[in-house]
Design a protein around this motif. Structure first.
Motif, PDB file in Angstrom:
ATOM      1  N   LEU A  30       0.834  -1.211   0.000  1.00  0.00           N
ATOM      2  CA  LEU A  30       0.000   0.000   0.000  1.00  0.00           C
ATOM      3  C   LEU A  30       0.864   1.255   0.000  1.00  0.00           C
ATOM      4  CD1 LEU A  30      -2.914  -0.902   2.450  1.00  0.00           C
ATOM      5  CD2 LEU A  30      -2.974  -0.830  -0.053  1.00  0.00           C
ATOM      6  N   LYS A  31       1.958   1.225   0.724  1.00  0.00           N
ATOM      7  CA  LYS A  31       2.872   2.372   0.753  1.00  0.00           C
ATOM      8  C   LYS A  31       3.469   2.612  -0.635  1.00  0.00           C
ATOM      9  CE  LYS A  31       6.530   4.462   3.322  1.00  0.00           C
ATOM     10  NZ  LYS A  31       7.857   4.585   3.407  1.00  0.00           N
ATOM     11  N   SER A  32       3.807   1.546  -1.331  1.00  0.00           N
ATOM     12  CA  SER A  32       4.371   1.707  -2.677  1.00  0.00           C
ATOM     13  C   SER A  32       3.327   2.271  -3.649  1.00  0.00           C
ATOM     14  CB  SER A  32       4.948   0.387  -3.203  1.00  0.00           C
ATOM     15  OG  SER A  32       3.937  -0.519  -3.574  1.00  0.00           O
ATOM     16  N   ILE A  33       2.061   1.894  -3.475  1.00  0.00           N
ATOM     17  CA  ILE A  33       0.986   2.465  -4.304  1.00  0.00           C
ATOM     18  C   ILE A  33       0.877   3.954  -4.020  1.00  0.00           C
ATOM     19  CG2 ILE A  33      -1.510   2.478  -4.730  1.00  0.00           C
ATOM     20  CD1 ILE A  33      -1.472  -0.567  -4.045  1.00  0.00           C
ATOM     21  N   GLU A  34       0.908   4.302  -2.749  1.00  0.00           N
ATOM     22  CA  GLU A  34       0.840   5.705  -2.330  1.00  0.00           C
ATOM     23  C   GLU A  34       1.954   6.514  -2.996  1.00  0.00           C
ATOM     24  OE1 GLU A  34      -0.530   8.978  -0.099  1.00  0.00           O
ATOM     25  OE2 GLU A  34      -1.378   6.981   0.149  1.00  0.00           O
ATOM     26  N   GLU A  35       3.154   6.014  -2.920  1.00  0.00           N
ATOM     27  CA  GLU A  35       4.311   6.736  -3.460  1.00  0.00           C
ATOM     28  C   GLU A  35       4.304   6.813  -4.988  1.00  0.00           C
ATOM     29  OE1 GLU A  35       7.544   4.569  -1.697  1.00  0.00           O
ATOM     30  OE2 GLU A  35       7.242   5.506   0.271  1.00  0.00           O
ATOM     31  N   LYS A  36       3.898   5.737  -5.614  1.00  0.00           N
ATOM     32  CA  LYS A  36       3.956   5.658  -7.077  1.00  0.00           C
ATOM     33  C   LYS A  36       2.821   6.415  -7.768  1.00  0.00           C
ATOM     34  CE  LYS A  36       4.183   2.276 -10.846  1.00  0.00           C
ATOM     35  NZ  LYS A  36       4.250   0.844 -11.185  1.00  0.00           N
ATOM     36  N   TYR A  37       1.616   6.359  -7.205  1.00  0.00           N
ATOM     37  CA  TYR A  37       0.447   6.859  -7.918  1.00  0.00           C
ATOM     38  C   TYR A  37      -0.193   8.130  -7.346  1.00  0.00           C
ATOM     39  CZ  TYR A  37       0.430   2.369 -10.365  1.00  0.00           C
ATOM     40  OH  TYR A  37       0.766   1.277 -11.130  1.00  0.00           O
ATOM     41  N   ILE A  38      -0.170   8.290  -6.053  1.00  0.00           N
ATOM     42  CA  ILE A  38      -0.984   9.339  -5.442  1.00  0.00           C
ATOM     43  C   ILE A  38      -0.585  10.764  -5.844  1.00  0.00           C
ATOM     44  CG2 ILE A  38      -1.742  10.347  -3.239  1.00  0.00           C
ATOM     45  CD1 ILE A  38      -3.243   7.777  -4.210  1.00  0.00           C
ATOM     46  N   PRO A  39       0.687  11.106  -5.974  1.00  0.00           N
ATOM     47  CA  PRO A  39       0.976  12.484  -6.407  1.00  0.00           C
ATOM     48  C   PRO A  39       0.322  12.836  -7.747  1.00  0.00           C
ATOM     49  CG  PRO A  39       2.940  11.489  -5.496  1.00  0.00           C
ATOM     50  CD  PRO A  39       1.913  10.385  -5.609  1.00  0.00           C
ATOM     51  N   GLU A  40       0.453  11.968  -8.740  1.00  0.00           N
ATOM     52  CA  GLU A  40      -0.158  12.236 -10.051  1.00  0.00           C
ATOM     53  C   GLU A  40      -1.677  12.152  -9.974  1.00  0.00           C
ATOM     54  OE1 GLU A  40       0.140  10.892 -14.744  1.00  0.00           O
ATOM     55  OE2 GLU A  40       1.289   9.783 -13.253  1.00  0.00           O
ATOM     56  N   TYR A  41      -2.186  11.189  -9.204  1.00  0.00           N
ATOM     57  CA  TYR A  41      -3.627  11.048  -9.010  1.00  0.00           C
ATOM     58  C   TYR A  41      -4.215  12.335  -8.445  1.00  0.00           C
ATOM     59  CZ  TYR A  41      -7.873   9.899  -6.411  1.00  0.00           C
ATOM     60  OH  TYR A  41      -9.139   9.920  -5.880  1.00  0.00           O
ATOM     61  N   GLU A  42      -3.614  12.858  -7.393  1.00  0.00           N
ATOM     62  CA  GLU A  42      -4.131  14.072  -6.762  1.00  0.00           C
ATOM     63  C   GLU A  42      -4.085  15.265  -7.707  1.00  0.00           C
ATOM     64  OE1 GLU A  42      -1.904  14.374  -3.104  1.00  0.00           O
ATOM     65  OE2 GLU A  42      -3.353  13.097  -2.047  1.00  0.00           O
ATOM     66  N   GLU A  43      -3.020  15.354  -8.483  1.00  0.00           N
ATOM     67  CA  GLU A  43      -2.906  16.448  -9.448  1.00  0.00           C
ATOM     68  C   GLU A  43      -3.991  16.350 -10.519  1.00  0.00           C
ATOM     69  OE1 GLU A  43       0.163  17.828 -12.938  1.00  0.00           O
ATOM     70  OE2 GLU A  43       1.025  16.994 -11.110  1.00  0.00           O
ATOM     71  N   LEU A  44      -4.142  15.180 -11.112  1.00  0.00           N
ATOM     72  CA  LEU A  44      -5.143  14.988 -12.165  1.00  0.00           C
ATOM     73  C   LEU A  44      -6.564  15.128 -11.623  1.00  0.00           C
ATOM     74  CD1 LEU A  44      -3.562  11.957 -14.066  1.00  0.00           C
ATOM     75  CD2 LEU A  44      -3.787  14.305 -14.932  1.00  0.00           C
ATOM     76  N   TYR A  45      -6.813  14.544 -10.473  1.00  0.00           N
ATOM     77  CA  TYR A  45      -8.149  14.597  -9.877  1.00  0.00           C
ATOM     78  C   TYR A  45      -8.538  16.042  -9.560  1.00  0.00           C
ATOM     79  CZ  TYR A  45     -12.083  13.334  -6.842  1.00  0.00           C
ATOM     80  OH  TYR A  45     -13.320  13.211  -6.281  1.00  0.00           O
ATOM     81  N   GLY A  46      -7.633  16.769  -8.952  1.00  0.00           N
ATOM     82  CA  GLY A  46      -7.890  18.172  -8.625  1.00  0.00           C
ATOM     83  C   GLY A  46      -8.132  19.014  -9.859  1.00  0.00           C
ATOM     84  N   GLU A  47      -7.311  18.781 -10.873  1.00  0.00           N
ATOM     85  CA  GLU A  47      -7.460  19.528 -12.125  1.00  0.00           C
ATOM     86  C   GLU A  47      -8.788  19.197 -12.809  1.00  0.00           C
ATOM     87  OE1 GLU A  47      -4.801  20.400 -16.147  1.00  0.00           O
ATOM     88  OE2 GLU A  47      -4.063  18.994 -14.653  1.00  0.00           O
ATOM     89  N   LEU A  48      -9.159  17.935 -12.798  1.00  0.00           N
ATOM     90  CA  LEU A  48     -10.420  17.520 -13.420  1.00  0.00           C
ATOM     91  C   LEU A  48     -11.615  18.142 -12.699  1.00  0.00           C
ATOM     92  CD1 LEU A  48     -11.846  15.801 -15.554  1.00  0.00           C
ATOM     93  CD2 LEU A  48     -11.780  13.896 -13.930  1.00  0.00           C
ATOM     94  N   ILE A  49     -11.609  18.128 -11.391  1.00  0.00           N
ATOM     95  CA  ILE A  49     -12.712  18.720 -10.632  1.00  0.00           C
ATOM     96  C   ILE A  49     -12.783  20.222 -10.890  1.00  0.00           C
ATOM     97  CG2 ILE A  49     -13.579  19.217  -8.299  1.00  0.00           C
ATOM     98  CD1 ILE A  49     -14.010  16.299  -9.206  1.00  0.00           C
ATOM     99  N   MET A  50     -11.636  20.893 -10.868  1.00  0.00           N
ATOM    100  CA  MET A  50     -11.605  22.333 -11.087  1.00  0.00           C
ATOM    101  C   MET A  50     -12.157  22.683 -12.477  1.00  0.00           C
ATOM    102  SD  MET A  50      -8.295  24.882 -11.081  1.00  0.00           S
ATOM    103  CE  MET A  50      -7.665  24.179 -12.604  1.00  0.00           C
ATOM    104  N   LYS A  51     -11.674  21.993 -13.496  1.00  0.00           N
ATOM    105  CA  LYS A  51     -12.120  22.274 -14.860  1.00  0.00           C
ATOM    106  C   LYS A  51     -13.569  21.842 -15.068  1.00  0.00           C
ATOM    107  CE  LYS A  51      -7.573  22.396 -16.902  1.00  0.00           C
ATOM    108  NZ  LYS A  51      -7.520  23.834 -16.954  1.00  0.00           N
ATOM    109  N   GLY A  52     -13.958  20.754 -14.423  1.00  0.00           N
ATOM    110  CA  GLY A  52     -15.342  20.293 -14.506  1.00  0.00           C
ATOM    111  C   GLY A  52     -16.310  21.282 -13.886  1.00  0.00           C
ATOM    112  N   LYS A  53     -15.946  21.842 -12.753  1.00  0.00           N
ATOM    113  CA  LYS A  53     -16.804  22.839 -12.096  1.00  0.00           C
ATOM    114  C   LYS A  53     -16.928  24.089 -12.960  1.00  0.00           C
ATOM    115  CE  LYS A  53     -16.288  21.483  -7.280  1.00  0.00           C
ATOM    116  NZ  LYS A  53     -15.825  21.848  -5.932  1.00  0.00           N
ATOM    117  N   ALA A  54     -15.823  24.519 -13.538  1.00  0.00           N
ATOM    118  CA  ALA A  54     -15.859  25.705 -14.402  1.00  0.00           C
ATOM    119  C   ALA A  54     -16.739  25.441 -15.625  1.00  0.00           C
ATOM    120  CB  ALA A  54     -14.444  26.096 -14.826  1.00  0.00           C
ATOM    121  N   PHE A  55     -16.599  24.257 -16.211  1.00  0.00           N
ATOM    122  CA  PHE A  55     -17.395  23.896 -17.376  1.00  0.00           C
ATOM    123  C   PHE A  55     -18.878  23.838 -17.010  1.00  0.00           C
ATOM    124  CE2 PHE A  55     -19.468  20.811 -20.172  1.00  0.00           C
ATOM    125  CZ  PHE A  55     -19.109  21.286 -21.423  1.00  0.00           C
TER     126      PHE A  55
END
Length: 137
Positions: A100-125
């Motif tokens: 689980l720690k390796s998943i956190e390290e490998k995926y979560i930074p990019e996941y959080e960036e993409l997820y945040g960007e998608l929500i922000m752009k989705g709300k604006a749209f």
């Protein structure tokens, strides 16, 4: 669907999937079945998103969605499948925590960036197009 992706959420869900409740008999692949269902759903979502018509206004949202779901799909196919096997075989807790720690390290930074960007752009749209969307929380 992707809001359940982080290891502290999905890992716990898989762990609970591999535990018998009130006399239920386990087949021994319950956690893997959960991951397989996620994989199938992600593949369908990606295919459906790719088929959506694209305009200048929707291209960026569509591209981010494909990236985000693709990132999650990769983790489900690889690390989360391995974690499910650990859960189903009742592997030592330390082994599961390390994965689980390796998943956190490998995926979560990019996941959080993409997820945040998608929500922000989705709300604006949604606001720009007068769409009534329930964003949860």
């Amino acid at each position: 669907m992707v809001n359940q992706f982080p290891p502290e959420i999905f890992g716990e869900y898989l762990e609970k999937s591999s535990v018998a409740h009130q006399g239920a008999t386990l087949k021994g692949d319950e956690a893997q079945e959960v991951v397989n269902a996620k994989i199938q759903w992600m593949e369908k979502l990606i295919a459906d998103i790719k088929e959506l018509s694209t305009t200048e206004k929707t291209k960026e949202i569509k591209d981010i969605s494909i990236q985000l779901y693709g990132l999650c799909l990769s983790a489900y196919q690889n690390e989360y499948s391995a974690y499910a096997r650990l859960c189903d075989t009742h592997a030592p807790k330390e082994e599961k925590i390390a994965l689980l720690k390796s998943i956190e390290e490998k995926y979560i930074p990019e996941y959080e960036e993409l997820y945040g960007e998608l929500i922000m752009k989705g709300k604006a749209f949604a606001e720009e197009n007068n769409l009534n969307v329930n964003w949860g929380k």
